[in-house]
Design an enzyme around this catalytic site. Structure first.
Site, PDB file in Angstrom:
ATOM      1  N   GLU A  84       3.305 -16.996  60.841  1.00 47.98           N
ATOM      2  CA  GLU A  84       4.598 -17.662  60.279  1.00 47.98           C
ATOM      3  C   GLU A  84       5.353 -16.267  59.589  1.00 47.98           C
ATOM      4  O   GLU A  84       4.811 -15.452  59.011  1.00 47.98           O
ATOM      5  CB  GLU A  84       4.179 -18.526  59.098  1.00 47.98           C
ATOM      6  CG  GLU A  84       5.555 -19.004  58.342  1.00 47.98           C
ATOM      7  CD  GLU A  84       5.143 -20.001  57.120  1.00 47.98           C
ATOM      8  OE1 GLU A  84       4.237 -20.790  57.450  1.00 47.98           O
ATOM      9  OE2 GLU A  84       6.031 -20.121  56.390  1.00 47.98           O
ATOM     10  N   LYS A 280       0.038 -25.394  50.181  1.00 46.06           N
ATOM     11  CA  LYS A 280       0.258 -24.772  51.569  1.00 46.06           C
ATOM     12  C   LYS A 280       0.726 -23.387  51.423  1.00 46.06           C
ATOM     13  O   LYS A 280       0.227 -22.437  52.132  1.00 46.06           O
ATOM     14  CB  LYS A 280       1.342 -25.844  52.133  1.00 46.06           C
ATOM     15  CG  LYS A 280       1.392 -25.111  53.630  1.00 46.06           C
ATOM     16  CD  LYS A 280       2.466 -24.361  54.052  1.00 46.06           C
ATOM     17  CE  LYS A 280       2.550 -24.043  55.522  1.00 46.06           C
ATOM     18  NZ  LYS A 280       3.526 -22.925  56.052  1.00 46.06           N
ATOM     19  N   ASP A 296     -14.228 -18.726  57.919  1.00 47.70           N
ATOM     20  CA  ASP A 296     -13.945 -20.032  58.434  1.00 47.70           C
ATOM     21  C   ASP A 296     -12.663 -20.668  57.529  1.00 47.70           C
ATOM     22  O   ASP A 296     -12.951 -21.169  56.319  1.00 47.70           O
ATOM     23  CB  ASP A 296     -15.284 -20.846  58.211  1.00 47.70           C
ATOM     24  CG  ASP A 296     -14.919 -22.180  58.741  1.00 47.70           C
ATOM     25  OD1 ASP A 296     -13.895 -22.819  58.820  1.00 47.70           O
ATOM     26  OD2 ASP A 296     -15.942 -22.864  58.942  1.00 47.70           O
ATOM     27  N   HIS A 393      14.101 -16.590  55.125  1.00 44.62           N
ATOM     28  CA  HIS A 393      13.364 -17.050  56.434  1.00 44.62           C
ATOM     29  C   HIS A 393      14.652 -16.679  57.421  1.00 44.62           C
ATOM     30  O   HIS A 393      14.138 -16.591  58.570  1.00 44.62           O
ATOM     31  CB  HIS A 393      13.240 -18.416  56.252  1.00 44.62           C
ATOM     32  CG  HIS A 393      12.081 -18.948  55.762  1.00 44.62           C
ATOM     33  ND1 HIS A 393      10.910 -19.004  56.851  1.00 44.62           N
ATOM     34  CD2 HIS A 393      11.169 -19.192  54.827  1.00 44.62           C
ATOM     35  CE1 HIS A 393       9.787 -18.998  56.426  1.00 44.62           C
ATOM     36  NE2 HIS A 393      10.049 -19.361  54.910  1.00 44.62           N
TER      37      HIS A 393
HETATM   38  C1  MEV Z   1       6.468 -22.094  53.576  1.00 46.66           C
HETATM   39  O1  MEV Z   1       5.290 -21.849  54.599  1.00 46.66           O
HETATM   40  C2  MEV Z   1       5.623 -22.156  52.186  1.00 46.66           C
HETATM   41  C3  MEV Z   1       6.380 -22.558  51.050  1.00 46.66           C
HETATM   42  O2  MEV Z   1       7.104 -23.755  51.229  1.00 46.66           O
HETATM   43  C4  MEV Z   1       5.584 -22.714  49.835  1.00 46.66           C
HETATM   44  C5  MEV Z   1       6.141 -23.475  48.622  1.00 46.66           C
HETATM   45  O3  MEV Z   1       7.303 -24.179  48.800  1.00 46.66           O
HETATM   46  O4  MEV Z   1       5.638 -22.942  47.394  1.00 46.66           O
HETATM   47  C6  MEV Z   1       7.714 -21.601  50.651  1.00 46.66           C
END
Ligand code: MEV
Length: 441
Positions: A84, A280, A296, A393
């Protein structure tokens, strides 16, 4: 039988497997991409494909470095494997930001792992208690040679408990075993011990002539380590006077950032939708180092998400507080990882990653990985409460589009300037290039 079903696929060599794929599953006739990613040295290719089964190629991911991580006073350049865009840049930027403010501090809160043997026995939990001291002695004797090396390294079995699982199924019991596995992740060690324990438990009652026949049988259900490792836990934290946070995008002042930041972290504590995204982001960083060091990531993620839901509600893993004039941000995360054994020493790049990190032991690697997770989370939440993430991004996205349209360096420069004030989309970039050069390749 459907002609696409096959027996003995694993027996085919790589070429035959690809041919078969081509015959039944590939739309075009071009299989060259599989071969293009084979390692040119046969031995190295063999090494990689032996990690798994039915391999036909290697799936390549970017391997990047996030420099400037100061953790417990030591400086690291951290290898990260992730597909990513922006993740490594975000980690590196947070690392530098916190290096200028004293860096990350970590605490190992525990290193214990557990595993279980589940079994059925035709007696009550109270009756089982009478046998426990004897069973435990037999278990320990039975694995003494298996445990010897781990014990020499300072690890081994810490505790054995027997739990009543009749609430789940009549006559069901659990033997819960606590382990220390030193610098190894320990899955093989734990599972080997557990399976040996299962044999011993299975046969334990047979010799007890005082017991009626129906109490001599044990039915083993399963023996396996648990990937839930709340006691193999590390804390990473950063702390600085609020005024030291500096100024942020669009002139946002430090105290405003601090307050908004803490509210954002609080939202993740209460709202599962936000918590999932928040975590995430943390695992963007954690997984990337886990992968780079040959650990892992499924095990680490499973543990982290279970830990995030430990009180019954899934919550954000990090916490933030404003204590007087101090900004304090921390992450408690379970990390059952290793720096010896498994892929860590077999995969040449995993080995190199550990080299870059100064060949840490498992505890030091836990500290590093938790700090990267915290850094990643800091960057994401900081962006969210200031500029939003799309700005960063979209810069990457723009580059990807330009590359896919074969734009030359000059056009890329012009496009970067233009799209600072225009919305990026594939068609907008295409049109821009068309206007600029009159052609799009
Ligand atoms: C994107 O890969 C991860 C984010 O969405 C994490 C977040 O919102 O804290 C930017």
């Amino acid at each position: 039988m459907d002609e696409k079903l096959i027996n003995g696929f694993s027996k085919l060599d790589k070429h035959q497997k690809i041919e078969w794929l081509q015959k039944y599953f590939l739309k075009d006739n071009d299989d060259s991409v599989f071969q293009e990613f084979w390692h040119p040295e046969k031995e190295k290719q063999k090494l990689i494909e032996n990690f798994s089964e039915n391999t036909i190629s290697n799936f390549v991911l970017p391997y990047g470095i996030a420099p400037n991580f100061v953790i417990d006073g030591k400086t690291y350049a951290v290898p990260m494997v992730i597909e990513e865009s922006s993740v490594v840049a975000a980690a590196a930027s947070a690392a530098k930001y916190w290096a200028d403010r004293g860096g990350f501090f970590t605490t190992i809160l525990g290193v214990t792992k557990v595993g279980h043997v589940h079994f059925m026995w035709n007696g009550t939990y109270d009756q089982l208690q009478d046998f426990v001291p004897d069973i435990v002695q037999k278990l320990m004797e039975g694995v003494s040679s298996l445990e010897e090396n781990m014990k020499k390294r300072g690890g081994g079995i810490q505790k054995i408990e027997f739990l009543d699982f009749s609430f789940c199924e009549k006559n069901l019991f659990q033997c819960r075993v606590h382990f220390l596995t030193c610098d190894s992740m320990g899955a093989n060690f734990i599972n080997t011990i557990l399976e040996k324990f299962a044999d011993i438990i299975e046969n334990f009652f047979v010799d007890h002539s005082e017991l009626p026949d129906e109490k001599k049988d044990v039915d083993i259900i399963m023996s396996i380590l648990s990937n839930y490792t709340p006691e193999c836990l590390v804390r990473a934290e950063v702390r600085t006077p609020i005024e030291n946070l500096g100024q942020f995008a669009n002139g946002m002042m430090a105290h405003v950032l601090a307050e908004k930041f803490c509210i954002a972290v609080k939202i993740a504590k209460h709202d599962v939708y936000r918590a999932t995204t928040h975590n995430k982001g943390i695992y963007n960083g954690i997984d990337a180092v886990i992968l780079a060091t040959g650990n892992d990531f499924r095990a680490v993620e499973a543990a982290g998400h279970a830990f995030a839901a430990r009180d019954g509600q899934y919550r954000g893993l990090s916490s933030c507080s404003l204590e007087g004039d101090m900004f304090h941000f921390w992450l408690d995360v379970p990390l059952a990882i290793g720096t010896v054994g498994g892929l860590t020493s077999l995969h040449p790049l995993a080995k190199k990653s550990l080299d870059i990190l100064g060949n840490p032991g498992a505890e030091e690697l836990m500290r590093i990985i938790a700090s990267v997770g915290l850094a990643q989370n800091f960057s994401a939440v900081k962006s969210l409460v200031t500029t939003g993430i799309q700005k960063g991004h979209m810069k990457m996205h723009l580059m990807n589009i330009l590359t896919s349209l074969h734009a030359d360096d000059e056009s890329k420069k012009a496009a970067t300037l233009y799209f600072e004030s225009h919305t990026v989309s594939y068609s907008a970039v295409r049109e821009f290039l068309l206007n600029l050069k009159g052609i799009v390749v």
